[in-house]
Write an enzyme that holds these catalytic residues in place. Structure first.
Site, PDB file in Angstrom:
ATOM      1  N   SER A 210      25.414 100.289 129.006  1.00 24.40           N
ATOM      2  CA  SER A 210      26.731  99.825 129.314  1.00 24.40           C
ATOM      3  C   SER A 210      28.008 100.316 128.371  1.00 24.40           C
ATOM      4  CB  SER A 210      26.747  98.344 129.119  1.00 24.40           C
ATOM      5  OG  SER A 210      25.748  97.844 129.895  1.00 24.40           O
TER       6      SER A 210
ATOM      7  N   HIS B 261       7.725  85.283 155.486  1.00 31.44           N
ATOM      8  CA  HIS B 261       6.677  85.914 155.653  1.00 31.44           C
ATOM      9  C   HIS B 261       5.397  84.948 154.965  1.00 31.44           C
ATOM     10  CE1 HIS B 261       8.308  89.625 156.281  1.00 31.44           C
ATOM     11  NE2 HIS B 261       7.148  90.345 156.507  1.00 31.44           N
ATOM     12  N   GLY B 262       6.025  83.752 154.335  1.00 31.84           N
ATOM     13  CA  GLY B 262       5.095  82.892 153.464  1.00 31.84           C
ATOM     14  C   GLY B 262       4.112  83.753 152.515  1.00 31.84           C
TER      15      GLY B 262
ATOM     16  N   PHE C 253      15.707 106.892 130.687  1.00 29.24           N
ATOM     17  CA  PHE C 253      15.823 106.272 132.061  1.00 29.24           C
ATOM     18  C   PHE C 253      16.763 107.351 133.141  1.00 29.24           C
ATOM     19  CE2 PHE C 253      15.703 101.804 130.190  1.00 29.24           C
ATOM     20  CZ  PHE C 253      14.444 101.501 130.272  1.00 29.24           C
ATOM     21  N   ILE C 254      16.356 108.494 132.996  1.00 29.85           N
ATOM     22  CA  ILE C 254      17.106 109.388 133.763  1.00 29.85           C
ATOM     23  C   ILE C 254      16.396 109.795 135.013  1.00 29.85           C
ATOM     24  CG2 ILE C 254      18.587 111.694 133.674  1.00 29.85           C
ATOM     25  CD1 ILE C 254      19.308 109.421 131.781  1.00 29.85           C
TER      26      ILE C 254
ATOM     27  N   GLN D 101      10.275  85.159 152.109  1.00 29.17           N
ATOM     28  CA  GLN D 101      10.049  83.763 152.387  1.00 29.17           C
ATOM     29  C   GLN D 101       9.704  83.320 154.052  1.00 29.17           C
ATOM     30  OE1 GLN D 101      10.438  81.912 149.983  1.00 29.17           O
ATOM     31  NE2 GLN D 101      10.033  79.817 151.024  1.00 29.17           N
TER      32      GLN D 101
ATOM     33  N   THR E 272      22.741 107.432 129.676  1.00 26.69           N
ATOM     34  CA  THR E 272      22.169 106.347 129.091  1.00 26.69           C
ATOM     35  C   THR E 272      21.191 106.752 127.901  1.00 26.69           C
ATOM     36  OG1 THR E 272      21.848 104.810 131.361  1.00 26.69           O
ATOM     37  CG2 THR E 272      20.570 104.309 129.419  1.00 26.69           C
TER      38      THR E 272
ATOM     39  N   ALA F  98      22.845 112.502 133.013  1.00 28.37           N
ATOM     40  CA  ALA F  98      22.315 111.632 132.064  1.00 28.37           C
ATOM     41  C   ALA F  98      23.409 111.199 131.032  1.00 28.37           C
ATOM     42  CB  ALA F  98      21.406 112.649 131.245  1.00 28.37           C
TER      43      ALA F  98
ATOM     44  N   GLU G 200      23.367 102.028 137.602  1.00 27.17           N
ATOM     45  CA  GLU G 200      24.754 102.548 137.666  1.00 27.17           C
ATOM     46  C   GLU G 200      25.801 101.387 137.292  1.00 27.17           C
ATOM     47  OE1 GLU G 200      25.105 105.571 138.372  1.00 27.17           O
ATOM     48  OE2 GLU G 200      23.881 105.955 140.242  1.00 27.17           O
TER      49      GLU G 200
HETATM   50  C1  LIG Z   1      15.580 103.028 137.849  1.00 26.57           C
HETATM   51  C2  LIG Z   1      16.441 103.344 136.931  1.00 26.57           C
HETATM   52  C3  LIG Z   1      17.203 104.611 137.054  1.00 26.57           C
HETATM   53  C4  LIG Z   1      18.100 105.060 136.298  1.00 26.57           C
HETATM   54  N1  LIG Z   1      18.697 106.445 136.080  1.00 26.57           N
HETATM   55  C5  LIG Z   1      19.523 106.635 135.498  1.00 26.57           C
HETATM   56  C6  LIG Z   1      20.141 107.826 135.452  1.00 26.57           C
HETATM   57  O1  LIG Z   1      19.904 108.848 136.305  1.00 26.57           O
HETATM   58  N2  LIG Z   1      21.216 108.344 134.432  1.00 26.57           N
HETATM   59  C7  LIG Z   1      21.571 107.396 133.490  1.00 26.57           C
HETATM   60  O2  LIG Z   1      22.082 107.618 132.531  1.00 26.57           O
HETATM   61  N3  LIG Z   1      21.010 106.125 133.261  1.00 26.57           N
HETATM   62  C8  LIG Z   1      20.106 105.783 134.430  1.00 26.57           C
HETATM   63  N4  LIG Z   1      19.444 104.512 134.235  1.00 26.57           N
HETATM   64  C9  LIG Z   1      20.075 103.800 133.280  1.00 26.57           C
HETATM   65  C10 LIG Z   1      20.968 102.502 133.787  1.00 26.57           C
HETATM   66  O3  LIG Z   1      21.861 102.909 134.542  1.00 26.57           O
HETATM   67  C11 LIG Z   1      21.213 101.630 132.562  1.00 26.57           C
HETATM   68  O4  LIG Z   1      19.984 101.028 132.179  1.00 26.57           O
HETATM   69  C12 LIG Z   1      22.176 100.529 132.953  1.00 26.57           C
HETATM   70  O5  LIG Z   1      23.466 101.024 133.101  1.00 26.57           O
HETATM   71  C13 LIG Z   1      22.252  99.390 132.133  1.00 26.57           C
HETATM   72  O6  LIG Z   1      22.135  99.596 130.875  1.00 26.57           O
HETATM   73  P1  LIG Z   1      21.288  98.894 129.723  1.00 26.57           P
HETATM   74  O7  LIG Z   1      20.004  99.051 130.001  1.00 26.57           O
HETATM   75  O8  LIG Z   1      21.665  99.702 128.229  1.00 26.57           O
HETATM   76  O9  LIG Z   1      21.548  97.628 129.506  1.00 26.57           O
HETATM   77  P2  LIG Z   1      22.436  96.860 128.601  1.00 26.57           P
HETATM   78  O10 LIG Z   1      23.838  97.472 128.481  1.00 26.57           O
HETATM   79  O11 LIG Z   1      21.850  96.850 127.302  1.00 26.57           O
HETATM   80  O12 LIG Z   1      22.751  95.447 129.064  1.00 26.57           O
HETATM   81  C14 LIG Z   1      21.376  94.455 128.738  1.00 26.57           C
HETATM   82  C15 LIG Z   1      22.096  92.947 129.017  1.00 26.57           C
HETATM   83  O13 LIG Z   1      23.352  92.763 128.272  1.00 26.57           O
HETATM   84  C16 LIG Z   1      24.616  92.613 129.000  1.00 26.57           C
HETATM   85  N5  LIG Z   1      25.564  93.306 128.594  1.00 26.57           N
HETATM   86  C17 LIG Z   1      25.510  94.368 128.021  1.00 26.57           C
HETATM   87  N6  LIG Z   1      27.205  94.868 127.721  1.00 26.57           N
HETATM   88  C18 LIG Z   1      27.773  93.834 128.109  1.00 26.57           C
HETATM   89  C19 LIG Z   1      29.192  93.780 128.330  1.00 26.57           C
HETATM   90  N7  LIG Z   1      29.884  94.491 127.776  1.00 26.57           N
HETATM   91  N8  LIG Z   1      29.727  92.551 128.805  1.00 26.57           N
HETATM   92  C20 LIG Z   1      28.933  91.716 129.331  1.00 26.57           C
HETATM   93  N9  LIG Z   1      27.276  91.881 129.317  1.00 26.57           N
HETATM   94  C21 LIG Z   1      26.953  93.011 128.689  1.00 26.57           C
HETATM   95  C22 LIG Z   1      24.252  92.979 130.462  1.00 26.57           C
HETATM   96  O14 LIG Z   1      24.816  92.262 131.433  1.00 26.57           O
HETATM   97  C23 LIG Z   1      22.712  92.824 130.641  1.00 26.57           C
HETATM   98  O15 LIG Z   1      22.271  91.759 131.164  1.00 26.57           O
HETATM   99  C24 LIG Z   1      18.477 103.970 135.000  1.00 26.57           C
HETATM  100  C25 LIG Z   1      17.766 102.858 135.123  1.00 26.57           C
HETATM  101  C26 LIG Z   1      16.756 102.252 135.955  1.00 26.57           C
HETATM  102  C27 LIG Z   1      16.403 100.897 135.790  1.00 26.57           C
END
Ligand SMILES: Cc1cc2nc3c(=O)[nH]c(=O)nc-3n(C[C@H](O)[C@H](O)[C@H](O)COP(=O)(O)OP(=O)(O)OC[C@H]3O[C@@H](n4cnc5c(N)ncnc54)[C@H](O)[C@@H]3O)c2cc1C
Length: 373
Positions: free
Chosen positions: A131, A332-333, A155-156, A330, A125, A123, A357
């Site tokens: 990011s 499959h149409g 989102f864990i 595609q 996020t 965990a 990730e």
């Molecule tokens: C199904 C699913 C399972 C998940 N499981 C886990 C989990 O087990 N543990 C966990 O910790 N997280 C988990 N996550 C979270 C996921 O890893 C994060 O959501 C992901 O890393 C993206 O982070 P964010 O949503 O904060 O996007 P953001 O960082 O907010 O990014 C949003 C947009 O801004 C852009 N952006 C942001 N910062 C930058 C930068 N520095 N440079 C360029 N572009 C940037 C990105 O490209 C993106 O388009 C999960 C998400 C999903 C959907």
């Protein structure tokens, strides 16, 4: 240099393929519809010893390598991406312990994780960041011999499932990782998110309210969590790339099946060059991803730093999965746009690869940074 699997690896692939086709494929639509993996599946996965494949036998692991692990995840993902993601996300806990745990922590935690009695999560996020590790707000404050954790994670994957979570929180000197039992007082989870794909993956938020963690559960050096996270996520990218490879392989199978079975003007649509080109492109992309994923698994098995290679592998595998599921749809149409055909689910399942990730943009930043420094 050898580009082939060993006989044992081929046998594992066959065994898991048979299991997945028999037990998972028939219920994959139900898992997707109900967003729930039926409870009888977990014991089956445990019986097959799928939760500790690359870990030392002395901790209850399978003593195999990361190659066997990616082969398993790939085969499971072909049948059900949701089940493969349960495995992929779980593995982030044992890998954290095997890389950074003390001997005592390994002895205490790995056997239950490797047997699948405990389901792992990692965990990091939070609502405001995925990011940017500097921006996390979950706090761990020292109080006597314990740390007190407060905050929330977003989102864990596997968060609501019993077991163990590796949780990243801020301490006085930076970001620190903690081993947290999911039954611990103060640990609770939200309802799983309604996801577009990977439905059944049990992705939820974690609330941490005065969760008391003994100092003995601090993982790795205090304040070094950010560096640890970048290394751990590299393994997460490997596992996720294996899921995406499975999804891509399934898309190829579906495209071929549909092209051969469906006729237009009395002939299979496989006779059209347009369809042939789509199928040829799909296979080319899947094969290219396959060898990147297997090579990354090989490098992970050798130890060492896989951050650069895992960033480019996940970037390629995720874009491959998005593109090939779109091309297979595609083929499959209009039928591909309906829930009658598996490709509709694969198309939705694939899309998360470019986000989970670490988003693709961040993978490009990582790759360029190491090339241009
Ligand atoms: C199904 C699913 C399972 C998940 N499981 C886990 C989990 O087990 N543990 C966990 O910790 N997280 C988990 N996550 C979270 C996921 O890893 C994060 O959501 C992901 O890393 C993206 O982070 P964010 O949503 O904060 O996007 P953001 O960082 O907010 O990014 C949003 C947009 O801004 C852009 N952006 C942001 N910062 C930058 C930068 N520095 N440079 C360029 N572009 C940037 C990105 O490209 C993106 O388009 C999960 C998400 C999903 C959907």
């Amino acid at each position: 240099m050898e580009f082939k699997l060993t006989k044992e690896q081929e046998a594992i692939t066959r065994m898991i393929r048979e299991f997945a086709e028999k037990k998972l494929a028939p219920i994959a639509t139900q898992i997707d519809r109900d967003a729930k993996i039926p409870p009888d599946i977990h014991p089956e996965l445990r019986k097959l010893k799928l939760f500790g494949i690359p870990y030392d036998k002395k901790y209850g692991g399978g003593g195999e390598s990361y190659i066997e692990l990616v082969l398993v995840i790939e085969e499971v993902a072909k049948a059900s991406a949701a089940v493969s993601v349960r495995l992929a996300a779980h593995y982030l806990a044992p890998i954290s312990l095997s890389l950074y745990g003390t001997e005592e922590q390994k002895e205490q935690c790995l056997p239950k994780l490797c047997s699948g009695e405990d389901i792992g999560s990692l965990a990091f996020t939070e609502a405001a960041t995925g990011s940017d590790p500097e921006a996390i707000t979950t706090m761990a404050e020292l109080s006597g011999d314990d740390y007190i954790l407060n905050g929330s994670k977003r989102f864990i994957t596997n968060a609501p499932l019993d077991g163990l979570a590796i949780i990243f929180a801020k301490t006085d000197n930076g970001v620190t990782a903690f081993i947290v039992n999911k039954n611990q007082p103060g640990y609770s989870t939200s309802k799983p998110w309604e996801m577009m794909g990977l439905r059944g993956g049990q992705v939820a938020d974690i609330q941490l309210k005065d969760v008391r963690i003994p100092k003995a559960n601090l993982l790795g050096p205090e304040g070094k969590g950010y560096r640890m996270l970048t290394e751990l996520i590299a393994y997460g990218k490997l596992d996720m790339s294996a899921c995406l490879l499975g999804i891509g392989g399934a898309a190829l199978d579906e495209a071929i099946k549909y092209a051969k079975e469906t006729t237009a003007r009395g002939k299979p649509i496989a006779n059209f060059q347009t369809i042939q080109w789509l199928v040829a492109d799909i296979e080319t992309q899947v094969e290219a991803a396959r060898w990147l994923v297997y090579r990354l698994a090989y490098l992970a098995s050798q130890g060492g730093d896989i951050r650069h290679q895992s960033a480019l592998t996940k970037l390629f595998a995720s874009e491959m999965a998005t593109e090939v599921t779109s091309k297979a749809l595609q083929v499959h149409g209009s039928y591909g746009y309906t829930k009658e055909f598996k490709i509709e689910r694969l198309y939705r399942d694939a899309r998360v690869g470019e986000i989970i990730e670490g988003v693709s943009e961040i993978q490009r930043v990582i790759i360029a940074a190491s090339l241009l420094r």
